[in-house]
Design a protein around this motif. Structure first.
Motif, PDB file in Angstrom:
ATOM      1  N   MET A 104       0.832  -1.199   0.000  1.00 35.07           N
ATOM      2  CA  MET A 104       0.000   0.000   0.000  1.00 35.07           C
ATOM      3  C   MET A 104       0.871   1.256   0.000  1.00 35.07           C
ATOM      4  N   LEU A 105       1.917   1.256   0.812  1.00 34.33           N
ATOM      5  CA  LEU A 105       2.837   2.390   0.852  1.00 34.33           C
ATOM      6  C   LEU A 105       3.526   2.586  -0.498  1.00 34.33           C
ATOM      7  N   ARG A 106       3.954   1.488  -1.090  1.00 34.13           N
ATOM      8  CA  ARG A 106       4.615   1.578  -2.392  1.00 34.13           C
ATOM      9  C   ARG A 106       3.636   2.016  -3.490  1.00 34.13           C
ATOM     10  N   PHE A 107       2.390   1.654  -3.351  1.00 27.90           N
ATOM     11  CA  PHE A 107       1.366   2.085  -4.303  1.00 27.90           C
ATOM     12  C   PHE A 107       1.279   3.611  -4.303  1.00 27.90           C
ATOM     13  N   TYR A 108       1.268   4.201  -3.110  1.00 28.02           N
ATOM     14  CA  TYR A 108       1.231   5.659  -2.998  1.00 28.02           C
ATOM     15  C   TYR A 108       2.543   6.267  -3.448  1.00 28.02           C
ATOM     16  N   ALA A 109       3.648   5.600  -3.147  1.00 27.74           N
ATOM     17  CA  ALA A 109       4.958   6.112  -3.557  1.00 27.74           C
ATOM     18  C   ALA A 109       5.066   6.167  -5.079  1.00 27.74           C
ATOM     19  N   GLU A 110       4.610   5.116  -5.729  1.00 25.86           N
ATOM     20  CA  GLU A 110       4.660   5.070  -7.189  1.00 25.86           C
ATOM     21  C   GLU A 110       3.818   6.180  -7.799  1.00 25.86           C
ATOM     22  N   ALA A 111       2.663   6.443  -7.201  1.00 26.74           N
ATOM     23  CA  ALA A 111       1.782   7.494  -7.711  1.00 26.74           C
ATOM     24  C   ALA A 111       2.362   8.884  -7.472  1.00 26.74           C
ATOM     25  N   SER A 112       3.367   8.968  -6.600  1.00 20.85           N
ATOM     26  CA  SER A 112       3.964  10.258  -6.258  1.00 20.85           C
ATOM     27  C   SER A 112       5.178  10.580  -7.116  1.00 20.85           C
ATOM     28  N   GLU A 113       5.525   9.698  -8.031  1.00 16.41           N
ATOM     29  CA  GLU A 113       6.706   9.874  -8.872  1.00 16.41           C
ATOM     30  C   GLU A 113       6.327  10.348 -10.273  1.00 16.41           C
ATOM     31  N   GLY A 114       7.241  11.031 -10.922  1.00 17.55           N
ATOM     32  CA  GLY A 114       7.113  11.382 -12.335  1.00 17.55           C
ATOM     33  C   GLY A 114       5.900  12.232 -12.676  1.00 17.55           C
ATOM     34  N   GLU A 115       5.356  11.987 -13.869  1.00 21.48           N
ATOM     35  CA  GLU A 115       4.228  12.780 -14.372  1.00 21.48           C
ATOM     36  C   GLU A 115       2.998  12.638 -13.483  1.00 21.48           C
ATOM     37  N   THR A 116       2.717  11.416 -13.043  1.00 20.84           N
ATOM     38  CA  THR A 116       1.564  11.196 -12.166  1.00 20.84           C
ATOM     39  C   THR A 116       1.722  11.958 -10.869  1.00 20.84           C
ATOM     40  N   GLY A 117       2.927  11.969 -10.337  1.00 20.51           N
ATOM     41  CA  GLY A 117       3.180  12.705  -9.108  1.00 20.51           C
ATOM     42  C   GLY A 117       2.979  14.197  -9.274  1.00 20.51           C
ATOM     43  N   MET A 185       3.153  12.025   0.769  1.00 21.41           N
ATOM     44  CA  MET A 185       3.879  11.620  -0.437  1.00 21.41           C
ATOM     45  C   MET A 185       3.300  12.288  -1.675  1.00 21.41           C
ATOM     46  N   ARG A 186       1.959  12.317  -1.743  1.00 21.29           N
ATOM     47  CA  ARG A 186       1.302  12.900  -2.914  1.00 21.29           C
ATOM     48  C   ARG A 186       1.553  14.405  -2.994  1.00 21.29           C
ATOM     49  N   VAL A 187       1.615  15.059  -1.841  1.00 23.09           N
ATOM     50  CA  VAL A 187       1.918  16.492  -1.826  1.00 23.09           C
ATOM     51  C   VAL A 187       3.342  16.721  -2.316  1.00 23.09           C
ATOM     52  N   MET A 188       4.279  15.931  -1.813  1.00 23.02           N
ATOM     53  CA  MET A 188       5.672  16.056  -2.232  1.00 23.02           C
ATOM     54  C   MET A 188       5.823  15.756  -3.723  1.00 23.02           C
ATOM     55  N   GLY A 189       5.048  14.775  -4.203  1.00 23.91           N
ATOM     56  CA  GLY A 189       5.104  14.445  -5.624  1.00 23.91           C
ATOM     57  C   GLY A 189       4.664  15.598  -6.494  1.00 23.91           C
TER      58      GLY A 189
END
Length: 210
Positions: A104-117, A185-189
């Protein structure tokens, strides 16, 4: 009567007015509206911008949605429907409670990277831009957070039951902390944080379970 005869008028599904977009067309249009609202925010997104992105003619747009707020609320609901399904699919791969929390944490982390982030999270954006002034938006954010918190707490208890999470961990309080970390994470992304930053946060957060 032969319903296949060329002279027979085409039958319409009951209850769907002529010209109203089909359900799959609405879903595709909402997926595009989600991008606009996530990137621009509610107030900055114009009806003309949404109409162009969604690929719907003005007549079809207003047959499907009353106004911009209706488009936004439908977009929020669609966003949660899709993200929840993806998250549940990822969690289901977990071998135990601890592994499910990490996924679950990695799911949010992945969404916080790159264009999606950089595009951002519609829940976070709604919480910061609309929740204080719009009751409908506030209720959706509240339900989203409550659902996520309850899910995390249930996974923490599962991990304690299978021995992969320390017995001394407080599930309700730890669930709140992990939810804050995930939303953070999403804010930082959104700010374009360095690649890999969110994954390091996810790995560090797992220490809370020891």
């Amino acid at each position: 009567m032969d319903t296949n005869s060329p002279s027979t008028p085409a039958l319409r599904p009951p209850g769907r007015p002529i010209g109203r977009p089909r359900e799959f067309e609405i879903e595709e249009a909402l997926d595009k509206a989600i991008v606009v609202f996530s990137e621009r925010g509610y107030h900055a997104a114009s009806i003309s911008e949404l109409k162009e992105a969604m690929g719907l003619a003005a007549g079809s747009l207003y047959k499907a949605f009353k106004d911009k707020k209706a488009i936004f609320l439908a977009s929020f609901d669609r966003y949660k429907q899709v993200r929840n399904a993806l998250l549940e699919s990822e969690i289901a791969k977990g071998e135990n409670g601890r592994d499910k929390i990490f996924r679950m944490l990695r799911f949010y982390a992945e969404a916080s990277e790159g264009e999606t982030g950089r595009r951002g999270c519609l829940v976070v954006g709604t919480a910061t831009e609309l929740a204080i002034a719009d009751a409908d938006a506030a209720e959706r954010v509240r339900l989203s957070h409550a659902r996520s918190e309850a899910l995390i707490e249930s996974l923490l208890r599962e991990g304690q039951a299978d021995g992969t999470i320390a017995a001394g961990v407080d599930p309700p309080q730890t669930a709140k902390i992990l939810l804050c970390i995930m939303q953070g994470m999403r804010v930082m992304g959104k700010t374009g944080a360095d690649t890999g930053h969110a994954f390091l946060v996810a790995e560090t957060a797992m220490k809370l379970l020891d």
